[in-house]
Scaffold this active site. Structure first.
Site, mmCIF file in Angstrom:
data_model
loop_
_atom_site.group_PDB
_atom_site.id
_atom_site.type_symbol
_atom_site.label_atom_id
_atom_site.label_comp_id
_atom_site.label_asym_id
_atom_site.label_seq_id
_atom_site.Cartn_x
_atom_site.Cartn_y
_atom_site.Cartn_z
ATOM 1 N N ASP A 5 3.960 3.334 6.646
ATOM 2 C CA ASP A 5 3.291 3.127 7.931
ATOM 3 C C ASP A 5 4.226 2.571 8.987
ATOM 4 O O ASP A 5 5.281 2.025 8.683
ATOM 5 C CB ASP A 5 2.141 2.129 7.772
ATOM 6 C CG ASP A 5 2.647 0.687 7.646
ATOM 7 O OD1 ASP A 5 3.483 0.436 6.771
ATOM 8 O OD2 ASP A 5 2.219 -0.160 8.451
ATOM 9 N N ASP A 17 14.863 -0.195 1.235
ATOM 10 C CA ASP A 17 15.710 -0.335 2.422
ATOM 11 C C ASP A 17 16.853 -1.282 2.073
ATOM 12 O O ASP A 17 17.893 -0.862 1.576
ATOM 13 C CB ASP A 17 14.850 -0.841 3.583
ATOM 14 C CG ASP A 17 15.617 -0.936 4.896
ATOM 15 O OD1 ASP A 17 16.810 -0.587 4.910
ATOM 16 O OD2 ASP A 17 15.032 -1.351 5.903
ATOM 17 N N PHE A 40 13.871 4.703 10.834
ATOM 18 C CA PHE A 40 12.563 4.221 10.388
ATOM 19 C C PHE A 40 11.667 5.433 10.172
ATOM 20 O O PHE A 40 11.455 6.237 11.074
ATOM 21 C CB PHE A 40 11.948 3.257 11.407
ATOM 22 C CG PHE A 40 10.826 2.467 10.817
ATOM 23 C CD1 PHE A 40 11.079 1.298 10.105
ATOM 24 C CD2 PHE A 40 9.519 2.900 10.929
ATOM 25 C CE1 PHE A 40 10.036 0.567 9.525
ATOM 26 C CE2 PHE A 40 8.471 2.183 10.352
ATOM 27 C CZ PHE A 40 8.733 1.017 9.651
ATOM 28 N N VAL A 41 11.166 5.573 8.942
ATOM 29 C CA VAL A 41 10.378 6.756 8.605
ATOM 30 C C VAL A 41 8.922 6.384 8.344
ATOM 31 O O VAL A 41 8.622 5.257 7.933
ATOM 32 C CB VAL A 41 10.958 7.493 7.375
ATOM 33 C CG1 VAL A 41 12.305 8.105 7.705
ATOM 34 C CG2 VAL A 41 11.075 6.571 6.173
ATOM 35 N N LYS A 66 17.363 4.087 1.360
ATOM 36 C CA LYS A 66 18.206 4.020 2.561
ATOM 37 C C LYS A 66 19.614 3.527 2.194
ATOM 38 O O LYS A 66 19.805 2.930 1.140
ATOM 39 C CB LYS A 66 17.562 3.086 3.582
ATOM 40 C CG LYS A 66 16.332 3.673 4.255
ATOM 41 C CD LYS A 66 15.939 2.806 5.427
ATOM 42 C CE LYS A 66 14.681 3.306 6.093
ATOM 43 N NZ LYS A 66 14.286 2.411 7.191
ATOM 44 N N ARG A 74 0.132 6.530 7.471
ATOM 45 C CA ARG A 74 0.167 6.571 6.003
ATOM 46 C C ARG A 74 -0.379 7.904 5.489
ATOM 47 O O ARG A 74 0.008 8.389 4.436
ATOM 48 C CB ARG A 74 -0.666 5.435 5.411
ATOM 49 C CG ARG A 74 -0.088 4.039 5.615
ATOM 50 C CD ARG A 74 -0.817 3.037 4.717
ATOM 51 N NE ARG A 74 -0.594 1.664 5.111
ATOM 52 C CZ ARG A 74 0.473 0.918 4.769
ATOM 53 N NH1 ARG A 74 1.407 1.435 4.023
ATOM 54 N NH2 ARG A 74 0.574 -0.330 5.161
ATOM 55 N N GLU A 131 7.960 3.048 -6.299
ATOM 56 C CA GLU A 131 8.134 2.579 -4.917
ATOM 57 C C GLU A 131 8.162 3.744 -3.946
ATOM 58 O O GLU A 131 8.568 4.856 -4.301
ATOM 59 C CB GLU A 131 9.466 1.817 -4.799
ATOM 60 C CG GLU A 131 9.344 0.325 -5.003
ATOM 61 C CD GLU A 131 8.780 -0.407 -3.786
ATOM 62 O OE1 GLU A 131 8.129 0.226 -2.937
ATOM 63 O OE2 GLU A 131 8.999 -1.626 -3.705
ATOM 64 N N ASP A 132 7.774 3.464 -2.725
ATOM 65 C CA ASP A 132 7.867 4.469 -1.666
ATOM 66 C C ASP A 132 9.277 4.516 -1.092
ATOM 67 O O ASP A 132 9.880 5.574 -0.968
ATOM 68 C CB ASP A 132 6.846 4.174 -0.560
ATOM 69 C CG ASP A 132 6.817 2.693 -0.166
ATOM 70 O OD1 ASP A 132 7.600 1.897 -0.724
ATOM 71 O OD2 ASP A 132 6.010 2.329 0.702
ATOM 72 N N LYS A 175 0.817 -1.199 0.000
ATOM 73 C CA LYS A 175 0.000 0.000 0.000
ATOM 74 C C LYS A 175 0.860 1.262 0.000
ATOM 75 O O LYS A 175 0.399 2.333 -0.304
ATOM 76 C CB LYS A 175 -0.864 0.019 1.272
ATOM 77 C CG LYS A 175 -1.678 -1.227 1.483
ATOM 78 C CD LYS A 175 -2.279 -1.199 2.934
ATOM 79 C CE LYS A 175 -2.799 -2.579 3.273
ATOM 80 N NZ LYS A 175 -3.202 -2.630 4.701
ATOM 81 N N GLY A 176 2.145 1.079 0.340
ATOM 82 C CA GLY A 176 2.995 2.237 0.594
ATOM 83 C C GLY A 176 3.126 3.213 -0.564
ATOM 84 O O GLY A 176 3.304 4.415 -0.352
HETATM 85 P P1 IMP Z 1 13.406 -3.848 1.670
HETATM 86 O O1 IMP Z 1 13.037 -5.165 1.078
HETATM 87 O O2 IMP Z 1 14.337 -4.001 2.848
HETATM 88 O O3 IMP Z 1 13.952 -2.869 0.657
HETATM 89 O O4 IMP Z 1 12.083 -3.247 2.335
HETATM 90 C C1 IMP Z 1 11.144 -2.586 1.592
HETATM 91 C C2 IMP Z 1 9.827 -2.454 2.324
HETATM 92 O O5 IMP Z 1 10.006 -2.410 3.746
HETATM 93 C C3 IMP Z 1 9.195 -1.139 1.934
HETATM 94 O O6 IMP Z 1 8.413 -1.261 0.772
HETATM 95 C C4 IMP Z 1 8.400 -0.802 3.176
HETATM 96 O O7 IMP Z 1 7.151 -1.437 3.122
HETATM 97 C C5 IMP Z 1 9.200 -1.399 4.312
HETATM 98 N N1 IMP Z 1 10.087 -0.368 4.926
HETATM 99 C C6 IMP Z 1 11.434 -0.335 4.899
HETATM 100 N N2 IMP Z 1 11.913 0.733 5.572
HETATM 101 C C7 IMP Z 1 10.813 1.391 6.033
HETATM 102 C C8 IMP Z 1 10.655 2.598 6.804
HETATM 103 O O8 IMP Z 1 11.603 3.297 7.212
HETATM 104 N N3 IMP Z 1 9.367 2.944 7.070
HETATM 105 C C9 IMP Z 1 8.291 2.224 6.671
HETATM 106 N N4 IMP Z 1 8.410 1.101 5.951
HETATM 107 C C10 IMP Z 1 9.661 0.685 5.633
#
Ligand code: IMP
Length: 185
Positions: free
Chosen positions: A165, A109, A158-159, A137, A171, A105-106, A49-50
């Protein structure tokens, strides 16, 4: 909810990116995308949903036709970290063969979720797959995830807000704020 909420909410630390900064940066990204895809159709793929807010504002910043489609995936993880183990909850309605796909993408990480998504979409025969993310990140930079359009490189906090969310909250915050470390550590 607007920026004042960040000041008032004890679970939030500070505002990292304001509403205006988000909109200005999305306009710049839209200009780049418009130039790069001059002769090509674009299919924007949003990840629920992000990415809802980024998709809505980036798409409207583009002064051209685009198609939009959505996927919902769940990435297993504990607490605030994802594991890269992904399950499709809602698939695309669109056939990707020959399409120019731009994933919206939002946040990236570790990039584990996105690496899985890119491989999955590439297996469907698109003409191209690129990524646009509002936030990135440091781990994503370190893991060398190839992202064509990045809004902001942010520190390892963590944002929340603007689609992002914590426990399904925040959100609908207009800006991006940092969660106070005492909430999740
Ligand atoms: P990744 O697979 O580690 O890149 O994680 C990606 C997903 O983790 C994102 O699409 C978010 O849903 C969640 N996520 C990672 N960091 C944050 C954050 O700082 N705030 C909120 N959601 C996050």
């Amino acid at each position: 909810m607007d920026q004042q909420h960040v000041e008032d909410d004890l679970a939030l630390d500070q505002t990292l990116i304001t509403e205006d900064q988000i909109q200005d940066r999305l306009a710049e990204m839209a200009a780049e995308i418009t130039a790069d895809y001059a002769e090509r159709d674009i299919l924007l793929v949003g990840v629920l949903k992000g990415a809802v807010m980024v998709m809505a504002d980036l798409a409207r910043s583009l002064d051209r036709h685009v198609e939009m489609d959505w996927m919902a995936i769940s990435s297993y993880g504990s607490g605030t970290k994802s594991s890269g183990v992904v399950r499709i909850l809602k698939d695309l309605d669109t056939d990707l063969s020959g399409r120019h796909v731009l994933i919206v993408e939002d946040i990236i990480d570790t990039g584990l979720t996105l690496s899985w998504l890119v491989a999955n979409l590439r297996s469907r025969g698109p003409a191209s797959v690129e990524i646009a993310t509002l936030l990135r990140k440091p781990d994503a930079v370190q893991n060398d995830i190839a992202v064509k359009y990045v809004g902001f490189d942010i520190p390892n906090a963590f944002v929340v807000g603007y689609g992002l969310d914590y426990d399904e909250k925040y959100r609908n915050l207009r800006c991006i704020g940092t969660l106070a470390p005492h909430v999740y550590s």
